[in-house]
Design a protein around this motif. Structure first.
Motif, PDB file in Angstrom:
ATOM      1  N   VAL A 150       0.837  -1.199   0.000  1.00 31.12           N
ATOM      2  CA  VAL A 150       0.000   0.000   0.000  1.00 31.12           C
ATOM      3  C   VAL A 150       0.875   1.253   0.000  1.00 31.12           C
ATOM      4  CG1 VAL A 150      -1.625   1.358   1.364  1.00 31.12           C
ATOM      5  CG2 VAL A 150      -2.002  -1.099   1.072  1.00 31.12           C
ATOM      6  N   ASN A 159      -2.965   5.800  -5.981  1.00 26.98           N
ATOM      7  CA  ASN A 159      -3.836   5.640  -4.808  1.00 26.98           C
ATOM      8  C   ASN A 159      -4.982   4.670  -5.084  1.00 26.98           C
ATOM      9  OD1 ASN A 159      -2.387   7.447  -3.162  1.00 26.98           O
ATOM     10  ND2 ASN A 159      -3.362   9.187  -4.164  1.00 26.98           N
ATOM     11  N   ASP A 160      -5.418   4.572  -6.349  1.00 26.37           N
ATOM     12  CA  ASP A 160      -6.470   3.629  -6.724  1.00 26.37           C
ATOM     13  C   ASP A 160      -6.016   2.198  -6.489  1.00 26.37           C
ATOM     14  OD1 ASP A 160      -4.649   4.434  -8.772  1.00 26.37           O
ATOM     15  OD2 ASP A 160      -5.806   3.277 -10.233  1.00 26.37           O
ATOM     16  N   ALA A 163      -5.733   1.438  -2.775  1.00 23.69           N
ATOM     17  CA  ALA A 163      -7.044   1.253  -2.147  1.00 23.69           C
ATOM     18  C   ALA A 163      -7.572  -0.162  -2.322  1.00 23.69           C
ATOM     19  CB  ALA A 163      -8.044   2.262  -2.711  1.00 23.69           C
ATOM     20  N   GLU A 166      -5.531  -2.569  -0.119  1.00 27.41           N
ATOM     21  CA  GLU A 166      -5.883  -2.408   1.288  1.00 27.41           C
ATOM     22  C   GLU A 166      -7.215  -3.078   1.622  1.00 27.41           C
ATOM     23  OE1 GLU A 166      -5.228   1.131   4.486  1.00 27.41           O
ATOM     24  OE2 GLU A 166      -6.121   1.680   2.563  1.00 27.41           O
ATOM     25  N   ALA A 252     -12.145   0.691  -6.627  1.00 30.07           N
ATOM     26  CA  ALA A 252     -11.908   1.389  -5.357  1.00 30.07           C
ATOM     27  C   ALA A 252     -13.010   2.406  -5.089  1.00 30.07           C
ATOM     28  CB  ALA A 252     -10.540   2.069  -5.383  1.00 30.07           C
ATOM     29  N   ARG A 256     -16.071   2.285  -2.172  1.00 24.61           N
ATOM     30  CA  ARG A 256     -16.348   3.410  -1.264  1.00 24.61           C
ATOM     31  C   ARG A 256     -17.843   3.697  -1.206  1.00 24.61           C
ATOM     32  NH1 ARG A 256     -11.469   5.692  -3.263  1.00 24.61           N
ATOM     33  NH2 ARG A 256     -12.602   6.883  -4.846  1.00 24.61           N
ATOM     34  N   ASP A 433      -8.419  -0.889 -11.180  1.00 25.54           N
ATOM     35  CA  ASP A 433      -7.784   0.401 -10.945  1.00 25.54           C
ATOM     36  C   ASP A 433      -7.499   0.979 -12.327  1.00 25.54           C
ATOM     37  OD1 ASP A 433      -5.588  -1.003 -11.863  1.00 25.54           O
ATOM     38  OD2 ASP A 433      -4.564  -1.080  -9.950  1.00 25.54           O
TER      39      ASP A 433
END
Length: 556
Positions: A150, A159-160, A163, A166, A252, A256, A433
């Motif tokens: 990560v 960051n995608d 995510a 993670e 991702a 959310r 992603d």
């Protein structure tokens, strides 16, 4: 004694048995015997489990090597070419973000986020890719702790990717690396850059088309001419616009929404976009009153049946009184179905239909006559003894849906001026992603597994094993006609994988390790593992997705 313990026996299918040192990396061993191998190996199936050539051999095993002539080998080749392309772009244009968008025709479409590619840019990328391939750099596989992975990808500005790593319930993460550039691929990579011996880049503004060798019907892989399909490209652009409206570019972002309780709103927006497009198609049909035969075609699991019923409703709202006919009811009895090359039933063949009976019925209906249409029972594999009486009000349109509807051989009894052609397919615009695209073919296979289990009594393994035959039929009978359509409709829904996941996982887990479908089932399970589940109760009853998960108000 120690020498015996340090050796393992490896049987390579169609090649021979070898005694090798325990701990040998498969890719290194294949390089030692490379001149004697019948072809270039890209990936391996070891004891019925898929592995990259980075696999360390520590027990006796059976190995099947796959090259570019296989579906899996081609997928690995394309993923690896994308990795090399990413590396080239990072070196040349570090300020730009490369996005893998979609498979379009026989190529993969990529573009820079909020930027365009021109000829000069394309030439630079191609030259750098060629130098990376010529150098035959190793593509290394690293096993990292989740926290480390990560942090790595967040540090690279991905960051995608950070995510989705993670979110997964895995303590360790496999990461590929090329000369200090890292990427996370939910599939596999080749052992070194030199394995991507051929590729082609074509300008397709604002982005590019990437091609690698693809297999023909005989399994021979070659780099083939790019087939530009403007209708399909326009449909992709529309799908991209829908994704931007919903602000769901990747899994991702979708996860959310699920976590934050926003799935109901997302579903309503997505379904509204579908309804708006269907209403547009209905309005267009009503302006061309001479086109009384509405033909809806598309590959398997595209949602053609639900689309046909929703189009009927929109036509009714315009004052029309159409009739819907499913070509599935005109299947010949299963024992009379044509056979494909491997001797299996070819249900995708045009000649799996009662063509003469169908055309007689169509002509009669257009004249205002009543006919007894057959009712096909998929569980028994035969038509019911008694059909159903149907009639078409004079002057009204008839809606036909089936995989062959864009093939004029199906409707030889109808003049071309009377036909309105619609192509329906699930052209997914969702990525894991920005660099890992979820293929349209995978989405349709997942839909079909769910539907076949619910409506036809098939187990997931049977559907998976039949899928290659379905795909061959699509190439032969469907895709070559898609550009003949007057309009295209994208039936994919950005929220459907979360709905399908909890239904699919128990079915896929039932496939045993020695089953022929196990390799594919494992791959699909990994894809689903990135997605948070959502209950099917959220699906509206008129949704195309309800055709697969059940609860449709259209009785499909």
């Amino acid at each position: 004694m120690n020498a015996i313990n340090d050796a393992v026996s490896v049987n390579i299918e169609d090649f021979g048995r070898f005694e090798i040192s325990r701990g040998t990396v498969l890719g290194d061993f294949l390089r030692e015997i490379g001149d004697d191998l019948p072809g270039v190996a890209l990936i391996a199936v070891i004891d019925n489990v898929m592995y990259s050539l980075h696999y360390t051999i520590d027990t006796d095993c059976d190995i099947r090597l796959l090259g570019a002539g296989s579906v899996y080998g081609q997928r690995v080749l394309r993923k690896s070419a994308v990795f090399i392309l990413e590396k080239a772009c990072l070196e040349l244009f570090p300020e730009k973000k490369l996005v893998v968008r979609s498979t379009i025709a026989n190529g993969l479409y990529l573009e820079f986020h909020n930027d365009t590619v021109d000829e000069d840019c394309l030439d630079k990328i191609k030259t750098r890719m060629e130098s990376l391939i010529m150098a035959d750099f190793p593509i290394n596989l690293h096993l990292l702790e989740k926290r480390e992975a990560v942090s790595l990808f967040a540090g690279q500005g991905q960051n995608d990717t950070a995510a989705i790593i993670e979110m997964r319930d895995k303590a360790l993460v496999h990461v590929y690396e090329l000369n200090g550039f890292y990427d996370y691929i939910y599939d596999f990579m080749v052992y070194s850059t030199g394995a991507v011996a051929e590729f082609r880049l074509t300008l397709a503004e604002p982005g590019i088309i990437l091609q690698v060798p693809e297999a023909d019907g005989s399994g021979v892989a070659a780099l083939r001419p790019y087939v530009y399909q403007p209708q399909l490209f326009r449909s992709y652009r529309e799908s991209k616009h829908w994704a931007e409206l919903m602000d769901i570019p990747h899994v991702a972002a979708l996860n959310r929404v699920t976590r934050n309780g926003g799935m109901n709103d997302l579903i309503l927006i997505n379904e509204a976009l579908h309804e708006k497009k269907i209403a547009y198609i209905a309005d267009r049909i009503c302006t061309e009153s001479e086109r009384r035969v509405i033909l809806i075609a598309g590959p398997s699991a595209s949602g053609k049946t639900s689309f046909a019923h929703r189009l009927l409703i929109q036509l009714r709202a315009n004052g029309k009184h159409p009739l819907v006919i499913s070509l599935d009811n005109y299947f010949v009895d299963r024992i009379h179905t044509p056979l494909d090359a491997d001797g299996s039933y070819d249900f995708e063949s045009l000649y799996a239909l009662k063509l003469e009976t169908f055309n007689e019925h169509l002509k009669a209906l257009l004249k205002g006559e009543t006919v007894e249409a057959p009712v096909y029972n998929f569980q028994s594999g035969a038509s019911e003894k008694q059909g159903v009486q149907i009639a078409l009000p004079f002057g009204e349109p008839v809606i036909l849906e089936g995989i062959h509807c864009l093939n004029d051989e199906l409707t030889v009894s109808v003049p071309d001026v009377s036909k309105f052609r619609i192509y329906v397919s699930a052209l997914t615009h969702l990525n894991l992603d920005y660099r890992n695209h979820i293929s349209t073919t995978d989405l349709r296979l997942l839909r079909r597994i769910v539907r076949d289990a619910r409506t036809r009594g098939y187990e997931a393994g049977g559907t998976i094993m039949q899928w290659p035959s379905v795909r061959r039929g699509e190439e032969q009978y469907i895709f070559r006609f898609q550009e003949n359509a007057h309009v295209m409709f994208n039936s994919s829904l950005v929220y459907e994988l979360p709905i399908l996941k909890p239904i699919l996982e128990p079915q896929l887990k039932c496939i045993a390790p020695r089953d022929g479908a196990y390799v594919e089932a494992t791959r699909l399970m990994k894809l689903l593992s990135y997605i948070l589940p959502v209950d099917a109760g959220f699906v509206p009853r008129n949704s195309i997705l309800a055709e697969f998960v059940g609860g449709s108000c259209f009785n499909v």
